[in-house]
Design a protein around this motif. Structure first.
Motif, PDB file in Angstrom:
ATOM      1  N   GLY A  66      -2.744  21.704  40.410  1.00  0.00           N
ATOM      2  CA  GLY A  66      -2.522  20.755  39.402  1.00  0.00           C
ATOM      3  C   GLY A  66      -2.680  19.399  39.301  1.00  0.00           C
ATOM      4  N   PHE A  67      -2.802  19.055  40.990  1.00  0.00           N
ATOM      5  CA  PHE A  67      -2.966  17.511  41.197  1.00  0.00           C
ATOM      6  C   PHE A  67      -4.609  17.076  41.087  1.00  0.00           C
ATOM      7  CE2 PHE A  67      -1.706  13.749  43.595  1.00  0.00           C
ATOM      8  CZ  PHE A  67      -0.236  13.552  43.276  1.00  0.00           C
ATOM      9  N   ILE A  68      -5.280  17.887  40.891  1.00  0.00           N
ATOM     10  CA  ILE A  68      -6.626  17.591  40.430  1.00  0.00           C
ATOM     11  C   ILE A  68      -6.647  16.924  39.171  1.00  0.00           C
ATOM     12  CG2 ILE A  68      -9.022  18.633  40.157  1.00  0.00           C
ATOM     13  CD1 ILE A  68      -8.502  20.877  41.892  1.00  0.00           C
ATOM     14  N   PHE A  69      -5.872  17.719  38.399  1.00  0.00           N
ATOM     15  CA  PHE A  69      -5.677  17.021  36.925  1.00  0.00           C
ATOM     16  C   PHE A  69      -5.165  15.750  36.910  1.00  0.00           C
ATOM     17  CE2 PHE A  69      -6.229  21.735  36.580  1.00  0.00           C
ATOM     18  CZ  PHE A  69      -7.363  21.793  35.667  1.00  0.00           C
ATOM     19  N   ILE A  91     -12.242  12.295  44.769  1.00  0.00           N
ATOM     20  CA  ILE A  91     -12.837  12.930  45.851  1.00  0.00           C
ATOM     21  C   ILE A  91     -11.799  13.243  47.005  1.00  0.00           C
ATOM     22  CG2 ILE A  91     -14.528  13.056  47.651  1.00  0.00           C
ATOM     23  CD1 ILE A  91     -16.239  11.183  45.796  1.00  0.00           C
ATOM     24  N   LEU A  92     -10.991  12.170  47.271  1.00  0.00           N
ATOM     25  CA  LEU A  92     -10.077  12.443  48.508  1.00  0.00           C
ATOM     26  C   LEU A  92      -8.982  13.587  47.956  1.00  0.00           C
ATOM     27  CD1 LEU A  92      -9.533   8.765  49.572  1.00  0.00           C
ATOM     28  CD2 LEU A  92     -10.466  10.646  50.991  1.00  0.00           C
ATOM     29  N   ILE A  93      -8.286  13.738  47.021  1.00  0.00           N
ATOM     30  CA  ILE A  93      -7.583  14.642  46.468  1.00  0.00           C
ATOM     31  C   ILE A  93      -8.307  16.053  46.397  1.00  0.00           C
ATOM     32  CG2 ILE A  93      -6.254  15.522  44.349  1.00  0.00           C
ATOM     33  CD1 ILE A  93      -5.475  12.464  43.903  1.00  0.00           C
ATOM     34  N   VAL A  94      -9.527  16.124  45.907  1.00  0.00           N
ATOM     35  CA  VAL A  94     -10.259  17.113  45.520  1.00  0.00           C
ATOM     36  C   VAL A  94     -10.588  17.917  47.127  1.00  0.00           C
ATOM     37  CG1 VAL A  94     -12.389  18.417  44.983  1.00  0.00           C
ATOM     38  CG2 VAL A  94     -11.301  16.761  43.296  1.00  0.00           C
ATOM     39  N   VAL A  95     -10.754  17.006  47.987  1.00  0.00           N
ATOM     40  CA  VAL A  95     -11.120  17.557  49.437  1.00  0.00           C
ATOM     41  C   VAL A  95      -9.685  18.116  50.092  1.00  0.00           C
ATOM     42  CG1 VAL A  95     -11.748  16.726  51.793  1.00  0.00           C
ATOM     43  CG2 VAL A  95     -13.054  15.769  49.959  1.00  0.00           C
ATOM     44  N   GLU A 147      -1.528  15.728  55.169  1.00  0.00           N
ATOM     45  CA  GLU A 147      -0.955  14.627  54.987  1.00  0.00           C
ATOM     46  C   GLU A 147      -1.868  13.365  54.990  1.00  0.00           C
ATOM     47  OE1 GLU A 147       3.653  15.126  56.200  1.00  0.00           O
ATOM     48  OE2 GLU A 147       2.384  14.463  57.827  1.00  0.00           O
ATOM     49  N   ILE A 148      -2.969  13.558  55.890  1.00  0.00           N
ATOM     50  CA  ILE A 148      -3.965  12.209  55.854  1.00  0.00           C
ATOM     51  C   ILE A 148      -4.345  11.994  54.790  1.00  0.00           C
ATOM     52  CG2 ILE A 148      -5.941  13.461  56.986  1.00  0.00           C
ATOM     53  CD1 ILE A 148      -6.174  11.226  59.202  1.00  0.00           C
ATOM     54  N   PHE A 149      -4.921  13.153  54.009  1.00  0.00           N
ATOM     55  CA  PHE A 149      -5.545  12.936  52.798  1.00  0.00           C
ATOM     56  C   PHE A 149      -4.297  12.360  51.721  1.00  0.00           C
ATOM     57  CE2 PHE A 149      -8.449  15.877  54.794  1.00  0.00           C
ATOM     58  CZ  PHE A 149      -9.661  14.946  54.288  1.00  0.00           C
TER      59      PHE A 149
END
Length: 237
Positions: A66-69, A91-95, A147-149
């Motif tokens: 859901g965080f992608i949205f 991009i950083l979230i999707v990765v 966590e780094i992302f």
């Protein structure tokens, strides 16, 4: 409530809704199941609360997907500020999502071990409990890696909020500080794990910036001003 009329409020509401299952999975469930340093007690808790444990796995998957949205909603809100930084944020979230999904296999492995499937009969019960604890520890370190992302995506978000002019600048600074805090926490978990809990406590005021940002969006809302071509060309590159 229309996302077109107030995209900030829509993004904030989505942000909160997707954070709830994550909090449940990463904070509540472990507190009810895991007994640090006691593999037998932890295994017994998983067996006794199997539904809760499975629900934690499902909630973590839902929260990350859901965080992608959430990222797309924030992109829609802030793309007019700087499209490059907004894209980097997404991009950083999707990765991070595939990392989180693969990490849940550690929890599933722990569940399989404590339930004692027929093909595991070669292992004694204490051995299966020890292996289950190993997979739960690996799940924790998988979270540390992710966590780094959790920190890196907050850095472009903080810059976008700071530059936006329709959101308070202090929120942008707070988000950026929170981003650095998550990165420090992740590296501490890898390099100096014995200090992880202490660093986690010290960094909480910094990471609360996300909560302040969510609440601001939900309560106050945010709507980017219509930008003409000249304004877009003058935006930070």
């Amino acid at each position: 409530m229309s996302s077109t009329k107030n995209p900030g409020r829509f993004a904030g509401l989505l942000y909160i809704l997707m954070s709830i299952p994550g909090f449940f999975a990463m904070m509540y469930v472990p507190s009810k199941v895991i007994v640090h340093g006691n593999a037998a007690a932890t295994a017994n808790n998983i067996v006794a609360s199997e539904t809760l444990f499975r629900l934690g796995i499902a909630c973590e998957l839902i929260g990350y997907a859901g965080f992608i949205f959430v990222a797309l909603a924030l992109y829609d809100l802030l793309k007019g500020v700087n499209r490059r930084h907004a894209s980097l944020m997404v991009i950083l979230i999707v990765v991070s999502v595939p990392i989180a999904f693969l990490n849940e296999l550690n929890s599933i492995a722990a569940l399989v071990l404590v339930r004692g499937a027929d093909f595991l009969s070669i292992f004694e019960k204490p051995q299966r409990e020890a292996l289950a604890m190993l997979f739960l520890n690996l799940h924790f370190y998988g979270f540390v890696v992710a966590e780094i992302f959790s920190g890196l995506w907050l850095l472009p978000l903080g810059l976008l909020v700071y530059w936006s002019r329709f959101l308070p600048r202090f929120l942008g600074v707070w988000l950026a500080i929170g981003g650095f805090a998550w990165v420090i926490l992740s590296l501490t978990g890898v390099l100096l794990p014995q200090y992880y809990d202490k660093v986690f406590t010290y960094t909480q005021p910094a990471v609360f910036g996300e909560i302040a940002f969510m609440l601001w969006l939900v309560i106050k809302g945010a709507k980017p001003p219509a930008l003409d071509a000249a304004a877009l060309s003058s935006a930070p590159a």
